[in-house]
Write a protein that holds these residues in place. Structure first.
Motif, PDB file in Angstrom:
ATOM      1  N   ALA A  69      -6.401   6.238   2.658  1.00  0.00           N
ATOM      2  CA  ALA A  69      -7.806   5.893   2.419  1.00  0.00           C
ATOM      3  C   ALA A  69      -8.713   6.240   3.593  1.00  0.00           C
ATOM      4  O   ALA A  69      -9.934   6.166   3.476  1.00  0.00           O
ATOM      5  CB  ALA A  69      -7.923   4.404   2.101  1.00  0.00           C
ATOM      6  N   GLY A  70      -8.123   6.596   4.738  1.00  0.00           N
ATOM      7  CA  GLY A  70      -8.944   6.953   5.893  1.00  0.00           C
ATOM      8  C   GLY A  70      -9.550   5.755   6.599  1.00  0.00           C
ATOM      9  O   GLY A  70     -10.559   5.886   7.294  1.00  0.00           O
ATOM     10  N   THR A  71      -8.937   4.571   6.447  1.00  0.00           N
ATOM     11  CA  THR A  71      -9.461   3.370   7.099  1.00  0.00           C
ATOM     12  C   THR A  71      -8.829   3.118   8.463  1.00  0.00           C
ATOM     13  O   THR A  71      -9.152   2.137   9.123  1.00  0.00           O
ATOM     14  CB  THR A  71      -9.228   2.129   6.218  1.00  0.00           C
ATOM     15  N   GLY A  72      -7.909   3.973   8.888  1.00  0.00           N
ATOM     16  CA  GLY A  72      -7.253   3.799  10.184  1.00  0.00           C
ATOM     17  C   GLY A  72      -8.249   3.774  11.327  1.00  0.00           C
ATOM     18  O   GLY A  72      -9.322   4.378  11.251  1.00  0.00           O
ATOM     19  N   LEU A  73      -7.887   3.086  12.408  1.00  0.00           N
ATOM     20  CA  LEU A  73      -8.828   2.866  13.504  1.00  0.00           C
ATOM     21  C   LEU A  73      -8.405   3.522  14.813  1.00  0.00           C
ATOM     22  O   LEU A  73      -8.936   3.185  15.873  1.00  0.00           O
ATOM     23  CB  LEU A  73      -9.016   1.353  13.724  1.00  0.00           C
TER      24      LEU A  73
END
Length: 468
Positions: A62-66
């Protein structure tokens, strides 16, 4: 395109912009293409093809990595797993579920809650993040104090190796197989050892009882001491969260305001769960500890609606910073609980040194800090100052006997800071393991481990900082 079809490949510049980074926006790069896959066989075929033409590639959820784990650095092809989003099998009798990597974390709990079960790992982004991404980063969440992080809930994985082979790891229903713990090795490897295409997870029975406490403090040291005293009393809450005044300012300006007092230094959000008969006794002990540490006000949620509001307020913590700052950088250090007052004081010194506000949101129960460095990228030099401030916050954590990450991963954001906790020999041992799986470094290259140029730069910056 023969593998997935033309409509499942993005290659025009305007289509690739959305894939320049993940939730870590300090570094961006343009991928060569984005390929949407629908099953394991497609992943395997694409990997074999990219290997044959020596083109690097990255798996993305989802591309929510930080931490920049899904950020392209050198024209990689992104293999998007978001369309692999099925709940494949549910076995409540044996308390397990099988999902595809694009299955959203919170959706699993929502799918089984009416049957009396839930999935424990609960990152703040659980409404959007995927379980495949959780596996890659070994994600945690507020309730990991009692229930552990993602690796504690993985029973089996299907993985496409960097040569395209498909392997099965783990055995359903057997918690401790003989031999090497390859499940543990793959979980948290940040997409550098293989691409996960199927996940078998534990699901838990809903606890009989659950109660939540909110405690307000005028002194953050009193709140920190209360954290230690709660654990010392033999109570292991399901969650034990803390936010400081700057973080509270942000969440009160965002979507789910609670009405926290504007002049408090910090609050604790404490949740206990388990057998209903013992919940009230634990709550009374917690209330006593809070009062013994100069609490201004402490209260128990009167109903599920109030409890849900308190948690919604806390879970918006990162995103809420956008209400008080144009940009922010999230850090993810871990420290021993007893060092909390000392470390927070030093983070305050970092804030003053760089002239940037730092909000602190953290899983206080297990010492996982999230200093959020607030800055304005439109102001020349502020992005660089924010990056240096973030690095110094991690150095403070490492020097206190902690780590540079508890749940967000290393990615590209903290790769140089790996030197804070590992020697050259230890880093070499880890890269040797990567080379066994990923010998040509085509899978997610440039992530997790230090790059020589940036390491030297970080060391020089720290020496200058220490001399000032």
């Amino acid at each position: 395109m023969k593998i997935v079809g033309e409509k499942d490949v993005l290659y025009l510049k305007e289509d690739l912009v959305a894939y320049e980074c993940d939730g870590y926006t300090m570094t961006k790069g343009t991928p060569k293409a984005v390929v949407f896959v629908k099953n394991t066989e497609q992943v395997s075929q694409i990997v074999k093809y990219l290997n044959s033409v020596k083109v690097p590639y990255i798996a993305r959820g989802a591309g929510t990595g930080l931490s920049g784990g899904a950020t392209p650095l050198g024209g990689e092809v992104i293999i998007s797993l978001v369309r692999m989003k099925k709940l494949l099998h549910l076995d409540l009798e044996n308390r397990k579920a099988v999902v595809e990597p694009g299955y959203v974390n919170l959706k699993l709990t929502q799918s089984i809650s009416d049957k009396g079960y839930y999935y424990a790992p609960d990152p703040s982004s659980q409404y959007a993040c995927t379980i495949g991404g959780n596996v890659a980063e070994n994600a945690g969440g507020a309730h990991c104090l009692k229930y552990g992080v993602t690796t504690n809930h993985i029973l089996g994985l299907e993985v496409v190796l960097p040569n395209g082979d498909i392997i099965q790891l783990g055995e359903e229903g057997i918690p401790d197989r003989p031999g090497y713990d390859l499940l543990g090795l793959l979980t948290g490897s940040e997409g550098t050892l293989g691409i996960v295409t199927k996940i078998t997870v534990k699901v838990l029975k809903n606890p009989e009882g659950k109660k939540t406490v909110l405690a307000y403090y005028d002194d953050i040291n009193d709140a920190s001491q209360a954290v230690s005293d709660i654990i010392s009393a033999g109570i292991i809450p399901a969650a034990l969260e803390m936010m400081d005044s700057t973080a509270i300012e942000g969440v009160e300006a965002a979507a789910f305001p609670v009405g926290h007092p504007k002049d408090i230094a910090a609050f604790l959000l404490i949740e206990v769960d388990g057998i209903a008969a013992g919940i009230d006794d634990q709550i009374e002990e917690i209330l006593t500890v809070c009062k013994n540490n100069n609490v201004r006000e402490v209260k128990v949620a009167k109903d599920e609606a109030e409890r849900a509001l308190w948690w919604a307020n806390r879970k918006t913590g990162f995103g809420a910073m956008g209400a008080i700052s144009p940009d922010y950088l999230v850090q993810d250090g871990v420290i021993p609980r007893t060092r909390l007052p000392e470390v927070l004081a030093k983070i305050g010194e970092v804030s003053k040194k760089y002239g940037l506000r730092i909000a602190n949101i953290f899983h206080a129960g297990d010492g996982n800090l999230h200093p959020l460095v607030l800055f304005d990228a439109r102001v020349p030099g502020e992005s660089e100052r924010a990056s240096k401030a973030g690095s110094e916050c991690l150095k403070v954590c490492a020097d206190a006997g902690g780590s540079i990450t508890g749940e967000h991963g290393v990615g590209i954001e903290k790769s140089a800071e790996m030197r804070f906790i590992f020697t050259d020999e230890e880093i070499e041992s880890q890269t040797n393991i990567r080379s066994v799986f990923n010998p040509e470094d085509l899978l997610n290259p440039g992530k997790l481990f230090p790059q020589p140029g940036r390491c030297a730069e970080i060391k020089q910056e720290l020496k200058k900082a220490e001399a000032q």
